[in-house]
Design a protein around this motif. Structure first.
Motif, PDB file in Angstrom:
ATOM      1  N   ASP A  60      -0.527  -4.134   6.506  1.00 55.78           N
ATOM      2  CA  ASP A  60      -0.284  -5.166   7.524  1.00 55.78           C
ATOM      3  C   ASP A  60      -0.595  -4.636   8.917  1.00 55.78           C
ATOM      4  O   ASP A  60      -1.187  -5.332   9.742  1.00 55.78           O
ATOM      5  N   ARG A  63      -4.327  -4.526   9.376  1.00 53.81           N
ATOM      6  CA  ARG A  63      -4.892  -5.866   9.578  1.00 53.81           C
ATOM      7  C   ARG A  63      -4.652  -6.366  11.001  1.00 53.81           C
ATOM      8  O   ARG A  63      -5.447  -7.117  11.544  1.00 53.81           O
ATOM      9  N   LEU A  83      -9.150  -5.688   5.784  1.00 51.96           N
ATOM     10  CA  LEU A  83      -8.881  -6.759   6.738  1.00 51.96           C
ATOM     11  C   LEU A  83      -8.628  -8.097   6.069  1.00 51.96           C
ATOM     12  O   LEU A  83      -8.070  -9.004   6.686  1.00 51.96           O
ATOM     13  N   ALA A  85      -6.905 -10.960   3.958  1.00 52.82           N
ATOM     14  CA  ALA A  85      -5.492 -11.295   3.721  1.00 52.82           C
ATOM     15  C   ALA A  85      -5.133 -10.910   2.294  1.00 52.82           C
ATOM     16  O   ALA A  85      -5.951 -11.057   1.384  1.00 52.82           O
TER      17      ALA A  85
END
Length: 96
Positions: A60, A63, A83, A85
């Motif tokens: 997370d 990202r 990157l 989801a």
């Protein structure tokens, strides 16, 4: 054999100094690159194998942080898997 003048000796010392400074700069760049490679290897290892809280939060964080850090399209493509989801119900880790 003729003795070197002070000016000649100073010129030789300046040349030696420049050579040593160039060698030092090269070594510092090599060390910097090695540190980056090793740190990257650690991060990738933790992404793939880490089971602690930090390792679980790492995807997370990446990202969030990587898109602003990466400026070249080719660099961004290298990290497409990180990157993206996470899949629903997934653990946020890239596929191995």
């Amino acid at each position: 054999m003729a003795r070197k003048t002070i000016e000649q000796r100073l010129a030789e010392l300046d040349a030696q100094r420049a050579t040593l400074k160039a060698r030092l700069g090269k070594q510092e760049r090599a060390n910097d690159t090695r540190r980056k490679v090793l740190l990257g290897a650690l991060v990738l290892h933790r992404l793939e194998h880490g089971r602690d809280e930090i390792s679980r939060a790492l995807p997370d964080w990446l990202r969030r942080e990587l898109p602003g850090f990466l400026t070249r399209d080719g660099d961004k493509e290298l990290f497409d898997d990180l990157l993206a989801a996470p899949a629903a119900g997934g653990d946020g880790r890239p596929a191995s």
